[in-house]
Design a protein around this motif. Structure first.
Motif, PDB file in Angstrom:
ATOM      1  N   ARG A 157      -3.446  17.019  -6.641  1.00 47.86           N
ATOM      2  CA  ARG A 157      -2.880  15.685  -6.488  1.00 47.86           C
ATOM      3  C   ARG A 157      -2.045  15.235  -7.678  1.00 47.86           C
ATOM      4  O   ARG A 157      -1.292  14.267  -7.564  1.00 47.86           O
ATOM      5  CB  ARG A 157      -3.990  14.671  -6.220  1.00 47.86           C
ATOM      6  CG  ARG A 157      -5.006  14.516  -7.328  1.00 47.86           C
ATOM      7  CD  ARG A 157      -6.161  13.641  -6.867  1.00 47.86           C
ATOM      8  NE  ARG A 157      -7.229  13.558  -7.870  1.00 47.86           N
ATOM      9  CZ  ARG A 157      -8.411  13.039  -7.630  1.00 47.86           C
ATOM     10  NH1 ARG A 157      -8.690  12.561  -6.415  1.00 47.86           N
ATOM     11  NH2 ARG A 157      -9.329  13.003  -8.568  1.00 47.86           N
ATOM     12  N   GLU A 158      -2.165  15.950  -8.811  1.00 51.16           N
ATOM     13  CA  GLU A 158      -1.332  15.610  -9.953  1.00 51.16           C
ATOM     14  C   GLU A 158      -0.371  16.739 -10.297  1.00 51.16           C
ATOM     15  O   GLU A 158       0.030  16.919 -11.447  1.00 51.16           O
ATOM     16  CB  GLU A 158      -2.192  15.224 -11.153  1.00 51.16           C
ATOM     17  CG  GLU A 158      -2.968  13.933 -10.919  1.00 51.16           C
ATOM     18  CD  GLU A 158      -3.648  13.404 -12.169  1.00 51.16           C
ATOM     19  OE1 GLU A 158      -3.400  13.949 -13.257  1.00 51.16           O
ATOM     20  OE2 GLU A 158      -4.429  12.440 -12.030  1.00 51.16           O
ATOM     21  N   ARG A 162       4.389  15.517  -7.498  1.00 53.32           N
ATOM     22  CA  ARG A 162       3.646  14.422  -6.863  1.00 53.32           C
ATOM     23  C   ARG A 162       3.467  13.223  -7.794  1.00 53.32           C
ATOM     24  O   ARG A 162       3.071  12.150  -7.347  1.00 53.32           O
ATOM     25  CB  ARG A 162       2.257  14.925  -6.436  1.00 53.32           C
ATOM     26  CG  ARG A 162       2.266  16.240  -5.665  1.00 53.32           C
ATOM     27  CD  ARG A 162       2.863  16.116  -4.287  1.00 53.32           C
ATOM     28  NE  ARG A 162       2.864  17.385  -3.568  1.00 53.32           N
ATOM     29  CZ  ARG A 162       3.094  17.515  -2.275  1.00 53.32           C
ATOM     30  NH1 ARG A 162       3.327  16.446  -1.545  1.00 53.32           N
ATOM     31  NH2 ARG A 162       3.099  18.693  -1.692  1.00 53.32           N
ATOM     32  N   ILE A 163       3.742  13.401  -9.070  1.00 54.38           N
ATOM     33  CA  ILE A 163       3.513  12.328 -10.041  1.00 54.38           C
ATOM     34  C   ILE A 163       4.365  11.089  -9.769  1.00 54.38           C
ATOM     35  O   ILE A 163       3.868   9.956  -9.886  1.00 54.38           O
ATOM     36  CB  ILE A 163       3.721  12.847 -11.475  1.00 54.38           C
ATOM     37  CG1 ILE A 163       2.647  13.886 -11.816  1.00 54.38           C
ATOM     38  CG2 ILE A 163       3.688  11.701 -12.486  1.00 54.38           C
ATOM     39  CD1 ILE A 163       1.228  13.371 -11.738  1.00 54.38           C
ATOM     40  N   LEU A 166       2.541   8.966  -7.417  1.00 52.93           N
ATOM     41  CA  LEU A 166       1.387   8.348  -8.062  1.00 52.93           C
ATOM     42  C   LEU A 166       1.804   7.153  -8.920  1.00 52.93           C
ATOM     43  O   LEU A 166       1.157   6.095  -8.894  1.00 52.93           O
ATOM     44  CB  LEU A 166       0.667   9.380  -8.928  1.00 52.93           C
ATOM     45  CG  LEU A 166      -0.460   8.874  -9.830  1.00 52.93           C
ATOM     46  CD1 LEU A 166      -1.593   8.276  -9.008  1.00 52.93           C
ATOM     47  CD2 LEU A 166      -0.973  10.009 -10.723  1.00 52.93           C
ATOM     48  N   PRO A 170       0.269   4.045  -6.330  1.00 50.77           N
ATOM     49  CA  PRO A 170      -1.056   4.681  -6.461  1.00 50.77           C
ATOM     50  C   PRO A 170      -1.874   4.618  -5.177  1.00 50.77           C
ATOM     51  O   PRO A 170      -2.602   5.573  -4.858  1.00 50.77           O
ATOM     52  CB  PRO A 170      -1.720   3.890  -7.590  1.00 50.77           C
ATOM     53  CG  PRO A 170      -0.587   3.292  -8.362  1.00 50.77           C
ATOM     54  CD  PRO A 170       0.488   3.014  -7.359  1.00 50.77           C
ATOM     55  N   HIS A 173      -0.434   7.151  -2.726  1.00 50.89           N
ATOM     56  CA  HIS A 173      -0.767   8.480  -3.237  1.00 50.89           C
ATOM     57  C   HIS A 173      -2.220   8.825  -2.935  1.00 50.89           C
ATOM     58  O   HIS A 173      -2.540   9.933  -2.498  1.00 50.89           O
ATOM     59  CB  HIS A 173      -0.489   8.517  -4.744  1.00 50.89           C
ATOM     60  CG  HIS A 173      -0.760   9.828  -5.403  1.00 50.89           C
ATOM     61  ND1 HIS A 173      -2.004  10.174  -5.885  1.00 50.89           N
ATOM     62  CD2 HIS A 173       0.051  10.882  -5.667  1.00 50.89           C
ATOM     63  CE1 HIS A 173      -1.944  11.376  -6.421  1.00 50.89           C
ATOM     64  NE2 HIS A 173      -0.713  11.840  -6.312  1.00 50.89           N
ATOM     65  N   TYR A 177      -3.653  11.954  -0.443  1.00 52.60           N
ATOM     66  CA  TYR A 177      -4.543  13.039  -0.840  1.00 52.60           C
ATOM     67  C   TYR A 177      -5.920  12.931  -0.197  1.00 52.60           C
ATOM     68  O   TYR A 177      -6.609  13.950  -0.035  1.00 52.60           O
ATOM     69  CB  TYR A 177      -4.601  13.150  -2.356  1.00 52.60           C
ATOM     70  CG  TYR A 177      -3.411  13.943  -2.826  1.00 52.60           C
ATOM     71  CD1 TYR A 177      -3.420  15.331  -2.755  1.00 52.60           C
ATOM     72  CD2 TYR A 177      -2.250  13.310  -3.227  1.00 52.60           C
ATOM     73  CE1 TYR A 177      -2.311  16.067  -3.103  1.00 52.60           C
ATOM     74  CE2 TYR A 177      -1.125  14.048  -3.586  1.00 52.60           C
ATOM     75  CZ  TYR A 177      -1.166  15.422  -3.524  1.00 52.60           C
ATOM     76  OH  TYR A 177      -0.060  16.160  -3.853  1.00 52.60           O
TER      77      TYR A 177
END
Length: 288
Positions: A157-158, A162-163, A166, A170, A173, A177
């Motif tokens: 997820r990081e 994908r950042i 996020l 958030p 995101h 996930y």
């Protein structure tokens, strides 16, 4: 539940909404049919919109053998969906894995597309890094097999692409996930192992790509490093393509920037349907 059958008997779950010229949405590896909801709500006001979960993604069937997950299966599954619905031709809108499949349809069955939107396309294409990319795909597949989807979702997820999602959203995101954590681990492992780790690089198809006359829109996030060079490559070689970058954006373009994504694709489809999205005029090319 509505399902379409593929050539090898795999059942694909689908949903549709609206009426008009069809649009078929093809999701990325970490997504499924539900991740196109912002587009379904928008485009179904004027188009017949279809989403489906790829093989290996419930509620579609999950074949047990990795051999049932090649890139040929995925693009012919999209054609099987059109056949099931009695659709001769559609606009294809694909993200990442779905964009690759859309391009394959343009290469092998161009008569089935009105247009193709290729978003977040081409990660893992570098010929110099191809073997290391494939090794990483095999390692990730093994993680799905041994750890399960919940743990792999925590690990991935990081990832760099994908950042941006996020940072700007958030909540979105986290929802994305949480959905990945619910994916069938065997289906994800097989898709990673065979489709992601076995598909040819787009750089190996240069001559074939140059022959594609399908109107194409390439969309890339300017912080999706793995897709920037492939997007530029496709713009250079697809004769009827346009390219746009979304600022401060990563890989999950349709969810990171849904309003911008919808407006950009809608403008493209409108121009295509007006017959005004043509191949590049040779006079605009330096040196011609």
């Amino acid at each position: 539940m509505p399902h379409a059958a593929t050539k090898d008997g795999v059942r694909l779950y689908f949903e549709e909404a609206g009426s008009g010229t069809p649009i078929l949405f093809l999701h990325e590896f970490a997504a499924d049919y539900t991740n196109w909801e912002p587009q379904m709500r928008h485009f179904s006001r004027a188009h017949r919109c279809i989403v489906f979960s790829a093989r290996g993604y419930t509620p579609s069937d999950v074949p047990l053998s990795p051999a049932a997950y090649t890139y040929e299966h995925f693009y012919t599954d999209a054609l099987a969906m059109l056949d099931h619905l009695g659709i001769a031709q559609a606009h294809f809108v694909g993200l990442s894995m779905g964009a690759y499949s859309s391009l394959q349809v343009a290469l092998h069955a161009p008569q089935r597309l009105h247009s193709m939107t290729l978003a977040g396309v081409g990660s893992g294409s570098s010929l110099e890094q191809l073997e290391s990319f494939r090794a990483q795909c095999r390692a990730t597949a093994e993680q799905f097999d041994t750890l399960g989807s919940v743990e792999v979702a925590k690990i991935t997820r990081e990832a760099p692409g994908r950042i941006p999602f996020l940072v700007k959203d958030p909540r979105g995101h986290a929802d994305f996930y949480a959905a990945l954590a619910r994916h069938d681990a065997k289906g994800s492992a097989n898709t990673m192992r065979s489709f992601q780790g076995g598909r040819p690089s787009i750089y190996s198809m240069t001559e074939a790509i140059r022959q594609v006359t399908t109107p194409g829109l390439i969309i890339c996030g300017d912080e999706d490093d793995a897709c920037i060079e492939p997007s530029l490559f496709l713009k250079k070689h697809l004769p009827a393509s346009g390219l746009t970058f979304f600022p401060k954006s990563g890989h999950v373009l349709n969810l990171e920037e849904p309003a911008l994504f919808n407006a950009t694709v809608e403008r493209f489809i409108t121009i295509v349907e007006a017959g005004r999205w043509n191949q590049r005029d040779p006079r605009s090319i330096a040196g011609e």
